[in-house]
Design a protein around this motif. Structure first.
Motif, PDB file in Angstrom:
ATOM      1  N   MET A   8       0.824  -1.193   0.000  1.00  0.00           N
ATOM      2  CA  MET A   8       0.000   0.000   0.000  1.00  0.00           C
ATOM      3  C   MET A   8       0.865   1.252   0.000  1.00  0.00           C
ATOM      4  SD  MET A   8      -3.215   0.003  -0.357  1.00  0.00           S
ATOM      5  CE  MET A   8      -3.614   1.554   0.376  1.00  0.00           C
ATOM      6  N   ARG A   9       0.588   2.155   0.938  1.00  0.00           N
ATOM      7  CA  ARG A   9       1.168   3.484   0.932  1.00  0.00           C
ATOM      8  C   ARG A   9       2.689   3.467   0.987  1.00  0.00           C
ATOM      9  NH1 ARG A   9      -0.805   8.400   2.791  1.00  0.00           N
ATOM     10  NH2 ARG A   9       0.642  10.026   2.222  1.00  0.00           N
ATOM     11  N   GLY A  10       3.300   4.384   0.238  1.00  0.00           N
ATOM     12  CA  GLY A  10       4.751   4.474   0.256  1.00  0.00           C
ATOM     13  C   GLY A  10       5.363   3.621  -0.833  1.00  0.00           C
ATOM     14  N   ALA A  11       6.210   4.225  -1.653  1.00  0.00           N
ATOM     15  CA  ALA A  11       6.766   3.483  -2.775  1.00  0.00           C
ATOM     16  C   ALA A  11       7.643   2.338  -2.329  1.00  0.00           C
ATOM     17  CB  ALA A  11       7.557   4.429  -3.679  1.00  0.00           C
ATOM     18  N   LYS A  12       8.115   2.356  -1.085  1.00  0.00           N
ATOM     19  CA  LYS A  12       8.994   1.285  -0.651  1.00  0.00           C
ATOM     20  C   LYS A  12       8.217   0.077  -0.151  1.00  0.00           C
ATOM     21  CE  LYS A  12      12.836   4.353   0.091  1.00  0.00           C
ATOM     22  NZ  LYS A  12      13.951   4.780   0.893  1.00  0.00           N
ATOM     23  N   PHE A  13       6.970   0.268   0.244  1.00  0.00           N
ATOM     24  CA  PHE A  13       6.176  -0.864   0.699  1.00  0.00           C
ATOM     25  C   PHE A  13       4.785  -0.752   0.110  1.00  0.00           C
ATOM     26  CE2 PHE A  13       9.656  -0.779   3.560  1.00  0.00           C
ATOM     27  CZ  PHE A  13       9.937  -2.115   3.735  1.00  0.00           C
ATOM     28  N   ILE A  14       4.512  -1.643  -0.818  1.00  0.00           N
ATOM     29  CA  ILE A  14       3.261  -1.564  -1.549  1.00  0.00           C
ATOM     30  C   ILE A  14       2.673  -2.945  -1.679  1.00  0.00           C
ATOM     31  CG2 ILE A  14       3.930   0.453  -2.867  1.00  0.00           C
ATOM     32  CD1 ILE A  14       4.767  -1.294  -5.114  1.00  0.00           C
ATOM     33  N   GLY A  15       1.410  -3.002  -2.075  1.00  0.00           N
ATOM     34  CA  GLY A  15       0.794  -4.291  -2.367  1.00  0.00           C
ATOM     35  C   GLY A  15       1.290  -4.791  -3.703  1.00  0.00           C
ATOM     36  N   THR A  64     -10.807   3.569   6.843  1.00  0.00           N
ATOM     37  CA  THR A  64     -10.965   4.559   7.906  1.00  0.00           C
ATOM     38  C   THR A  64      -9.637   5.072   8.448  1.00  0.00           C
ATOM     39  OG1 THR A  64     -11.011   2.910   9.695  1.00  0.00           O
ATOM     40  CG2 THR A  64     -13.115   3.444   8.632  1.00  0.00           C
ATOM     41  N   MET A  65      -8.538   4.448   8.093  1.00  0.00           N
ATOM     42  CA  MET A  65      -7.256   4.773   8.718  1.00  0.00           C
ATOM     43  C   MET A  65      -6.581   5.970   8.058  1.00  0.00           C
ATOM     44  SD  MET A  65      -5.686   1.021   9.539  1.00  0.00           S
ATOM     45  CE  MET A  65      -4.753   1.727  10.895  1.00  0.00           C
ATOM     46  N   SER A  66      -5.897   6.779   8.865  1.00  0.00           N
ATOM     47  CA  SER A  66      -5.120   7.890   8.330  1.00  0.00           C
ATOM     48  C   SER A  66      -3.921   7.357   7.554  1.00  0.00           C
ATOM     49  CB  SER A  66      -4.636   8.791   9.466  1.00  0.00           C
ATOM     50  OG  SER A  66      -3.613   8.148  10.213  1.00  0.00           O
ATOM     51  N   SER A  67      -3.269   8.232   6.803  1.00  0.00           N
ATOM     52  CA  SER A  67      -2.149   7.794   5.968  1.00  0.00           C
ATOM     53  C   SER A  67      -1.027   7.201   6.818  1.00  0.00           C
ATOM     54  CB  SER A  67      -1.626   8.962   5.135  1.00  0.00           C
ATOM     55  OG  SER A  67      -1.193  10.024   5.970  1.00  0.00           O
ATOM     56  N   THR A  68      -0.665   7.856   7.925  1.00  0.00           N
ATOM     57  CA  THR A  68       0.442   7.351   8.732  1.00  0.00           C
ATOM     58  C   THR A  68       0.030   6.148   9.582  1.00  0.00           C
ATOM     59  OG1 THR A  68      -0.046   9.100  10.347  1.00  0.00           O
ATOM     60  CG2 THR A  68       1.746   9.502   8.786  1.00  0.00           C
ATOM     61  N   ASP A  69      -1.181   6.146  10.101  1.00  0.00           N
ATOM     62  CA  ASP A  69      -1.638   4.983  10.876  1.00  0.00           C
ATOM     63  C   ASP A  69      -1.691   3.737   9.999  1.00  0.00           C
ATOM     64  OD1 ASP A  69      -1.827   6.387  13.222  1.00  0.00           O
ATOM     65  OD2 ASP A  69      -3.997   6.665  13.140  1.00  0.00           O
ATOM     66  N   ASN A  78       4.355  18.661   7.721  1.00  0.00           N
ATOM     67  CA  ASN A  78       5.766  19.025   7.808  1.00  0.00           C
ATOM     68  C   ASN A  78       6.590  17.830   8.270  1.00  0.00           C
ATOM     69  OD1 ASN A  78       5.844  19.090  10.840  1.00  0.00           O
ATOM     70  ND2 ASN A  78       4.374  20.751  10.486  1.00  0.00           N
ATOM     71  N   LEU A  79       7.900  17.986   8.149  1.00  0.00           N
ATOM     72  CA  LEU A  79       8.833  16.900   8.455  1.00  0.00           C
ATOM     73  C   LEU A  79       8.789  16.511   9.929  1.00  0.00           C
ATOM     74  CD1 LEU A  79      11.142  15.049   7.461  1.00  0.00           C
ATOM     75  CD2 LEU A  79      12.723  16.933   7.962  1.00  0.00           C
ATOM     76  N   ALA A  80       8.675  17.489  10.814  1.00  0.00           N
ATOM     77  CA  ALA A  80       8.685  17.195  12.249  1.00  0.00           C
ATOM     78  C   ALA A  80       7.490  16.337  12.652  1.00  0.00           C
ATOM     79  CB  ALA A  80       8.696  18.498  13.047  1.00  0.00           C
ATOM     80  N   THR A  81       6.316  16.690  12.151  1.00  0.00           N
ATOM     81  CA  THR A  81       5.115  15.908  12.470  1.00  0.00           C
ATOM     82  C   THR A  81       5.220  14.507  11.900  1.00  0.00           C
ATOM     83  OG1 THR A  81       3.796  17.934  12.425  1.00  0.00           O
ATOM     84  CG2 THR A  81       2.596  15.858  12.301  1.00  0.00           C
ATOM     85  N   TYR A  82       5.744  14.415  10.686  1.00  0.00           N
ATOM     86  CA  TYR A  82       5.900  13.098  10.069  1.00  0.00           C
ATOM     87  C   TYR A  82       6.891  12.247  10.870  1.00  0.00           C
ATOM     88  CZ  TYR A  82       5.449   9.825   6.206  1.00  0.00           C
ATOM     89  OH  TYR A  82       5.140   8.724   5.453  1.00  0.00           O
ATOM     90  N   GLY A  83       7.939  12.897  11.373  1.00  0.00           N
ATOM     91  CA  GLY A  83       8.934  12.177  12.148  1.00  0.00           C
ATOM     92  C   GLY A  83       8.359  11.551  13.405  1.00  0.00           C
ATOM     93  N   LYS A  84       7.367  12.192  14.006  1.00  0.00           N
ATOM     94  CA  LYS A  84       6.722  11.629  15.193  1.00  0.00           C
ATOM     95  C   LYS A  84       6.029  10.311  14.859  1.00  0.00           C
ATOM     96  CE  LYS A  84       5.990  16.110  17.435  1.00  0.00           C
ATOM     97  NZ  LYS A  84       4.979  17.091  17.894  1.00  0.00           N
ATOM     98  N   ALA A  85       5.443  10.235  13.662  1.00  0.00           N
ATOM     99  CA  ALA A  85       4.811   8.982  13.238  1.00  0.00           C
ATOM    100  C   ALA A  85       5.859   7.889  13.048  1.00  0.00           C
ATOM    101  CB  ALA A  85       4.035   9.201  11.936  1.00  0.00           C
ATOM    102  N   ALA A  86       7.041   8.268  12.553  1.00  0.00           N
ATOM    103  CA  ALA A  86       8.113   7.287  12.369  1.00  0.00           C
ATOM    104  C   ALA A  86       8.613   6.757  13.710  1.00  0.00           C
ATOM    105  CB  ALA A  86       9.261   7.917  11.581  1.00  0.00           C
ATOM    106  N   ILE A  87       8.693   7.634  14.701  1.00  0.00           N
ATOM    107  CA  ILE A  87       9.103   7.196  16.047  1.00  0.00           C
ATOM    108  C   ILE A  87       8.080   6.218  16.621  1.00  0.00           C
ATOM    109  CG2 ILE A  87       9.462   7.973  18.421  1.00  0.00           C
ATOM    110  CD1 ILE A  87      10.592  10.588  17.239  1.00  0.00           C
ATOM    111  N   LYS A  88       6.814   6.536  16.439  1.00  0.00           N
ATOM    112  CA  LYS A  88       5.746   5.644  16.887  1.00  0.00           C
ATOM    113  C   LYS A  88       5.845   4.298  16.177  1.00  0.00           C
ATOM    114  CE  LYS A  88       0.679   5.432  17.227  1.00  0.00           C
ATOM    115  NZ  LYS A  88      -0.586   6.162  16.907  1.00  0.00           N
ATOM    116  N   ALA A  89       6.145   4.330  14.893  1.00  0.00           N
ATOM    117  CA  ALA A  89       6.256   3.096  14.110  1.00  0.00           C
ATOM    118  C   ALA A  89       7.427   2.238  14.590  1.00  0.00           C
ATOM    119  CB  ALA A  89       6.419   3.425  12.635  1.00  0.00           C
ATOM    120  N   GLN A  90       8.542   2.882  14.949  1.00  0.00           N
ATOM    121  CA  GLN A  90       9.713   2.126  15.393  1.00  0.00           C
ATOM    122  C   GLN A  90       9.429   1.380  16.696  1.00  0.00           C
ATOM    123  OE1 GLN A  90      13.342   4.407  15.758  1.00  0.00           O
ATOM    124  NE2 GLN A  90      14.564   2.556  15.516  1.00  0.00           N
ATOM    125  N   LYS A  91       8.652   1.997  17.566  1.00  0.00           N
ATOM    126  CA  LYS A  91       8.293   1.341  18.820  1.00  0.00           C
ATOM    127  C   LYS A  91       7.356   0.163  18.577  1.00  0.00           C
ATOM    128  CE  LYS A  91       8.803   5.517  21.645  1.00  0.00           C
ATOM    129  NZ  LYS A  91       8.095   6.550  22.464  1.00  0.00           N
TER     130      LYS A  91
END
Length: 504
Positions: free
Chosen positions: A1-8, A247-252, A386-399
């Protein structure tokens, strides 16, 4: 799905033999004419495609649709379609339209490769039809980046350890978005899933079907669900296999997908130990620790490759592992690839898998899959601003998913800088008034987690959940007799399996 690096990934799918049953809907041009035609689109709905032989028993045609449905008299897009005609015209039900996923997967190539793998009873009574959605392959493809540009994008570290690496990733993502703005600015606003769903209804009419019979895998479930929401009265039978939760947001969505890959990797690790010859540990936990160690080592020192001069970076290693998790039959290949990487610092096999994931060819060029995937995903849902907000999603993903989280989430960063932004928020799809829709979920699906199938089936007013207790991405295509029989019977008769049925 989302993101060119990980797709269906659009995988060649092998189907078991279908079961025959009674005709339910006759199809044909006369039947198609009774379906509602949206005002102003009569010329598109009434077109008669010129089907021509295109080799090996297939017929191909181009169906015209508006670039912008708000301006049907403006520019047009040619949608490439292919069909394998029904073997018994006297007992033909209609067309079985298919989509293999992505977004960005070619439906034309899917049917050309896998059309004959559909069961005999389906092939006898349906034309097996594929199409390239707008922006994909041979349907006005989105092409923004050169081969070297994509090589650099995919090799960039998507688990940044400091601000310098984060800035480098942001620069590559900005360049990706800028390339698309420069080359495809007129097309980018019109490659959404809603646009593709409207194209599908034009295709339905052009094929001569009063109602739609459809099989969609992975992203194809998202497309099918949007179709049902837009045209519930035109649904005959829809199979949505490897479902996406709208129903899910892009980052979720990306975070949950990363967790799905972690589930798939643990299943691989458990299977590795069961073989009795696993070289990465005596327990699944030990295997996962050793894979993490390999990733950490590769983050500092990329692997070599005998394939070409590219360095096999950590990002490419993760991509190669992810590709193998899509199909359980690839697990022996993954064991060999990881052994090669661990013992010899040789990433050739992992690089081959990564290249297959993103359709990189031997000559260094790419299909349109990556550019189309990003363009469709970026316009479908809002992204962080913005990059900072996106980075918070990446931190959440790493956990939540330590091995895959950062890679999956950071892979969608170009959407932050995308020239076309939508304000349409994710919401449930109910398709109120549609005929029964079968949603298939695989319990250990790495790319579309099982909970997404549960969510979509619950949202749809006529949703029926069919579960496969198995591994790999999608279910119907794996040859499980229980799944195959229930699905084929539904496609032929429109009678769905009992809601909650589980196949093993």
């Amino acid at each position: 799905m989302r993101g060119a690096k990980f797709i269906g990934v659009a995988v060649v799918l092998v189907l078991a033999a279908a079961t025959g049953c009674n005709d339910n809907d006759s199809g044909g041009a006369e039947a198609a004419s009774s379906a509602r035609v949206p005002a102003g689109l009569e010329s598109f709905y009434n077109q008669k495609p010129s089907w021509k032989n295109c080799g090996d028993g297939f017929k191909c045609a181009t169906v015209q649709v508006p670039l912008d449905y708000a301006e049907p008299n403006g520019a047009k897009v040619g949608i490439s379609a292919i069909k394998l005609p029904a073997q018994d015209k006297s007992d033909r039900i209609g067309s079985l339209l298919t989509n293999p996923g992505g977004p960005g997967g070619s439906g034309v190539e899917f049917v050309r490769q896998a059309g004959r793998a559909f069961g005999n009873d389906l092939r006898r009574r349906f034309d097996i039809v594929g199409f390239d959605p707008r922006g994909v392959a041979s349907s006005a493809p989105v092409r923004c980046n050169t081969g070297p540009q994509l090589d650099r994008f995919f090799a960039t570290d998507t688990s940044p350890d400091d601000q310098r690496e984060t800035n480098a990733l942001a620069a590559e993502s900005k360049q990706f978005a800028q390339n698309c703005k420069t080359k495809m600015s007129a097309e980018l606003p019109h490659v959404s899933t809603v646009d593709a769903a409207r194209d599908m209804d034009v295709l339905r009419a052009a094929l001569g079907d009063r109602k739609l019979t459809y099989y969609g895998a992975s992203y194809g479930t998202y497309l099918g669900a949007f179709y049902a929401e837009e045209f519930p009265e035109n649904v005959r039978a829809l199979v949505l296999d490897g479902a996406v939760d709208p129903t899910m947001s892009s980052t979720d969505l990306l975070i949950e997908q990363a967790k799905g890959f972690e589930t798939g990797l643990r299943a691989f690790a458990e299977d590795c130990v069961k073989t009795g010859s696993c070289r990465f540990g005596d327990t699944a936990d030990a295997v996962l620790v050793n894979i993490s160690s390999l990733l950490a080592k590769t983050d500092k020192t990329p692997l070599k490759s005998s394939k070409d001069s590219r360095k096999v970076t950590e990002s490419l290693v993760v991509m190669g592992i992810a590709r193998a998790l899509y199909v359980k039959e690839y697990w022996p290949v993954l064991r060999q690839a990881l052994t090669q990487a661990s013992q010899n610092s040789d990433g050739t096999m992992l690089l081959n898998l990564a290249d297959e994931m993103v359709e990189r060819k031997h000559d260094g060029t790419y299909s349109s899959q990556t550019d189309a995937n990003m363009a469709i995903n970026c316009v479908d849902k809002p992204s962080p601003t913005n990059l900072a907000t996106y980075g918070k999603a990446a931190i959440k993903a790493q956990k939540a998913a330590p091995r895959f989280g950062p890679f999956v989430v950071w892979g969608g960063l170009p959407c932050v800088y995308w020239p076309v932004q939508t304000k349409q928020q994710p919401k449930p799809i109910t398709a109120k008034g549609a005929a029964p829709i079968v949603v298939i979920g695989t319990i250990r699906d790495p790319a579309t987690p099982y909970k997404w199938a549960q969510g979509l089936a619950d949202q749809l007013s006529s949703g029926v959940l069919l579960t496969f207790d198995g591994d790999g991405h999608t279910a119907y295509l794996q040859g499980n007799h229980c799944i195959t029989e229930a699905t084929n019977d539904y496609l032929i008769t429109t009678d769905p399996p009992k809601d909650g049925t589980t196949c093993r």
